[in-house]
Write a protein that holds these residues in place. Sequence first.
Motif, PDB file in Angstrom:
ATOM      1  N   THR A  40       0.836  -1.208   0.000  1.00 23.86           N
ATOM      2  CA  THR A  40       0.000   0.000   0.000  1.00 23.86           C
ATOM      3  C   THR A  40       0.864   1.250   0.000  1.00 23.86           C
ATOM      4  N   ASP A  41       1.929   1.228   0.808  1.00 24.51           N
ATOM      5  CA  ASP A  41       2.851   2.362   0.849  1.00 24.51           C
ATOM      6  C   ASP A  41       3.482   2.599  -0.520  1.00 24.51           C
ATOM      7  N   VAL A  42       3.887   1.518  -1.185  1.00 26.98           N
ATOM      8  CA  VAL A  42       4.499   1.647  -2.512  1.00 26.98           C
ATOM      9  C   VAL A  42       3.487   2.187  -3.516  1.00 26.98           C
ATOM     10  N   ARG A  43       2.262   1.696  -3.490  1.00 23.47           N
ATOM     11  CA  ARG A  43       1.245   2.187  -4.433  1.00 23.47           C
ATOM     12  C   ARG A  43       0.964   3.674  -4.228  1.00 23.47           C
ATOM     13  N   LEU A  44       0.853   4.098  -2.976  1.00 22.86           N
ATOM     14  CA  LEU A  44       0.622   5.512  -2.705  1.00 22.86           C
ATOM     15  C   LEU A  44       1.800   6.361  -3.172  1.00 22.86           C
ATOM     16  N   THR A  45       2.997   5.837  -2.994  1.00 28.31           N
ATOM     17  CA  THR A  45       4.195   6.549  -3.436  1.00 28.31           C
ATOM     18  C   THR A  45       4.229   6.665  -4.953  1.00 28.31           C
ATOM     19  N   VAL A  46       3.907   5.586  -5.642  1.00 29.26           N
ATOM     20  CA  VAL A  46       3.850   5.608  -7.106  1.00 29.26           C
ATOM     21  C   VAL A  46       2.846   6.649  -7.592  1.00 29.26           C
ATOM     22  N   LEU A  47       1.698   6.676  -6.956  1.00 31.64           N
ATOM     23  CA  LEU A  47       0.667   7.648  -7.322  1.00 31.64           C
ATOM     24  C   LEU A  47       1.189   9.075  -7.179  1.00 31.64           C
ATOM     25  N   ILE A  58       1.255   4.103 -14.936  1.00 30.56           N
ATOM     26  CA  ILE A  58       0.615   3.784 -13.664  1.00 30.56           C
ATOM     27  C   ILE A  58      -0.053   2.403 -13.656  1.00 30.56           C
ATOM     28  N   GLY A  59      -0.649   1.993 -14.772  1.00 30.20           N
ATOM     29  CA  GLY A  59      -1.327   0.706 -14.812  1.00 30.20           C
ATOM     30  C   GLY A  59      -0.400  -0.453 -14.515  1.00 30.20           C
ATOM     31  N   GLY A  60       0.733  -0.493 -15.207  1.00 31.68           N
ATOM     32  CA  GLY A  60       1.709  -1.559 -14.981  1.00 31.68           C
ATOM     33  C   GLY A  60       2.420  -1.438 -13.656  1.00 31.68           C
ATOM     34  N   ASP A  61       2.649  -0.205 -13.189  1.00 31.21           N
ATOM     35  CA  ASP A  61       3.255  -0.015 -11.871  1.00 31.21           C
ATOM     36  C   ASP A  61       2.398  -0.658 -10.788  1.00 31.21           C
ATOM     37  N   LEU A  62       1.092  -0.426 -10.858  1.00 30.34           N
ATOM     38  CA  LEU A  62       0.207  -0.953  -9.824  1.00 30.34           C
ATOM     39  C   LEU A  62       0.030  -2.464  -9.937  1.00 30.34           C
ATOM     40  N   SER A  63       0.135  -3.005 -11.145  1.00 34.39           N
ATOM     41  CA  SER A  63      -0.014  -4.460 -11.289  1.00 34.39           C
ATOM     42  C   SER A  63       1.212  -5.210 -10.790  1.00 34.39           C
ATOM     43  N   VAL A  64       2.397  -4.615 -10.895  1.00 31.23           N
ATOM     44  CA  VAL A  64       3.632  -5.310 -10.524  1.00 31.23           C
ATOM     45  C   VAL A  64       4.040  -5.073  -9.076  1.00 31.23           C
ATOM     46  N   THR A  65       3.359  -4.176  -8.378  1.00 32.54           N
ATOM     47  CA  THR A  65       3.770  -3.792  -7.028  1.00 32.54           C
ATOM     48  C   THR A  65       3.854  -4.969  -6.069  1.00 32.54           C
ATOM     49  N   ALA A 104      10.098   3.168  -6.043  1.00 36.00           N
ATOM     50  CA  ALA A 104       9.401   3.305  -4.760  1.00 36.00           C
ATOM     51  C   ALA A 104       9.777   2.175  -3.813  1.00 36.00           C
ATOM     52  N   THR A 105       9.927   0.971  -4.355  1.00 34.43           N
ATOM     53  CA  THR A 105      10.311  -0.180  -3.537  1.00 34.43           C
ATOM     54  C   THR A 105      11.749  -0.057  -3.066  1.00 34.43           C
ATOM     55  N   LEU A 106      12.654   0.321  -3.957  1.00 34.07           N
ATOM     56  CA  LEU A 106      14.061   0.471  -3.583  1.00 34.07           C
ATOM     57  C   LEU A 106      14.241   1.546  -2.511  1.00 34.07           C
ATOM     58  N   ALA A 107      13.527   2.646  -2.645  1.00 37.47           N
ATOM     59  CA  ALA A 107      13.629   3.719  -1.648  1.00 37.47           C
ATOM     60  C   ALA A 107      13.122   3.236  -0.294  1.00 37.47           C
ATOM     61  N   ARG A 108      12.027   2.485  -0.295  1.00 37.48           N
ATOM     62  CA  ARG A 108      11.488   1.957   0.960  1.00 37.48           C
ATOM     63  C   ARG A 108      12.474   0.999   1.620  1.00 37.48           C
ATOM     64  N   CYS A 109      13.303   0.342   0.818  1.00 35.79           N
ATOM     65  CA  CYS A 109      14.302  -0.589   1.349  1.00 35.79           C
ATOM     66  C   CYS A 109      15.605   0.105   1.743  1.00 35.79           C
ATOM     67  N   GLY A 110      15.744   1.392   1.427  1.00 38.37           N
ATOM     68  CA  GLY A 110      16.917   2.142   1.841  1.00 38.37           C
ATOM     69  C   GLY A 110      18.029   2.241   0.825  1.00 38.37           C
ATOM     70  N   LYS A 265      -4.136  -5.105 -14.145  1.00 32.60           N
ATOM     71  CA  LYS A 265      -3.487  -3.835 -14.436  1.00 32.60           C
ATOM     72  C   LYS A 265      -4.205  -2.725 -13.669  1.00 32.60           C
ATOM     73  N   GLY A 266      -3.423  -1.880 -12.979  1.00 30.97           N
ATOM     74  CA  GLY A 266      -4.019  -0.816 -12.181  1.00 30.97           C
ATOM     75  C   GLY A 266      -4.556  -1.271 -10.844  1.00 30.97           C
ATOM     76  N   LYS A 267      -4.098  -2.421 -10.345  1.00 38.11           N
ATOM     77  CA  LYS A 267      -4.644  -3.016  -9.126  1.00 38.11           C
ATOM     78  C   LYS A 267      -4.690  -2.020  -7.967  1.00 38.11           C
ATOM     79  N   GLY A 268      -5.875  -1.953  -7.332  1.00 39.42           N
ATOM     80  CA  GLY A 268      -6.047  -1.124  -6.159  1.00 39.42           C
ATOM     81  C   GLY A 268      -6.827   0.144  -6.392  1.00 39.42           C
ATOM     82  N   VAL A 269      -6.980   0.532  -7.665  1.00 39.37           N
ATOM     83  CA  VAL A 269      -7.724   1.754  -8.001  1.00 39.37           C
ATOM     84  C   VAL A 269      -8.792   1.361  -9.022  1.00 39.37           C
ATOM     85  N   SER A 270     -10.045   1.388  -8.608  1.00 33.65           N
ATOM     86  CA  SER A 270     -11.125   0.780  -9.394  1.00 33.65           C
ATOM     87  C   SER A 270     -11.249   1.352 -10.804  1.00 33.65           C
ATOM     88  N   PHE A 271     -11.069   2.665 -10.955  1.00 40.76           N
ATOM     89  CA  PHE A 271     -11.283   3.256 -12.279  1.00 40.76           C
ATOM     90  C   PHE A 271     -10.074   3.074 -13.209  1.00 40.76           C
TER      91      PHE A 271
END
Length: 297
Positions: A40-47, A58-65, A104-110, A265-271
């Motif tokens: 969830t943190d990564v998805r919000l960061t991507v957004l 954004i579509g592929g970012d959210l699907s691969v998160t 976003a994932t790499l930054a969260r990992c430091g 694709k776009g997982k987490g955001v309905s539209f």
Amino acid sequence: MDIQVLAVDHSAAADYRALRQAVRAADPPDAVRLLRSLATDVRLTVLDMIDRARMGHIGGDLSVTDILVTLFGAVLDVDPERPQALGRDRLILSKGHCAAALYATLARCGYFPKSELTGYMAPYSPLNGHPNRRKVPGVETNTGPLGHGFPVAVGCALGARLRGDGARTVVVLGDGELQEGSNWEAAMTAGHQRLAALCAVVDRNRLQQGARTEDTVALDPLAEKFAAFGWEVRETDGHDHGALRAAFAPSSTGRPVAVVAHTVKGKGVSFIEDRAEWHHKVPTKEQVHAAVEELTR
């Protein structure tokens, strides 16, 4: 011009190590909750990154998160404070246009401070629209031209075998990317070489730029194709962290592992979900607010 190389965030790296230990020690439901929170943190960061930059995929970012979060949170043997350690596991994002999710994932990992993400896609930023290994720690090879990451991953796996250090190589592929013939040359070589330390993960969201994969060049039966090339094949829900973690287990047959991760694709955001136009469409400010509300419910 000098190349700007991002530097480790030691505090975030310590938090990442603590998270990894917590995931390893937790029972399965609690481990899933930890990984889901990170996703969830990564998805919000991507957004936020795509909103600031006003560009991205954004579509592929959210699907691969969920795939990336599970790999870094529970599978890969990596150390952000030693990103060039010889015996590290390698993660190659072959679908390099989805760099925002990786950053976003790499930054969260430091691997670098999260504050750097505000410069995503800005002029001269090291965080370009496609990953650059000379600028971003944790990026193993430059990707973007589809079909290139898989052959590099085969080379990494062969190198690890020659060194005898036991390192695993994981390559994350887009499903539309598999329409590139170089991927199947790589798959054939890996199967022939029995590269058991290689894992290919297909982000199977069934959409590519502008259309569905099966309407463009059909990929099914995808699992059977990998099996025919000598791979151990596992199919799983690409948004179930527990199922993904199990699917990323080492080979049980001495063959390379192919994980067909069924995603949206776009997982987490309905539209955005399962709509081809969101391959690289940018949400309006109102849509960003709506997406944040959905992701934080």
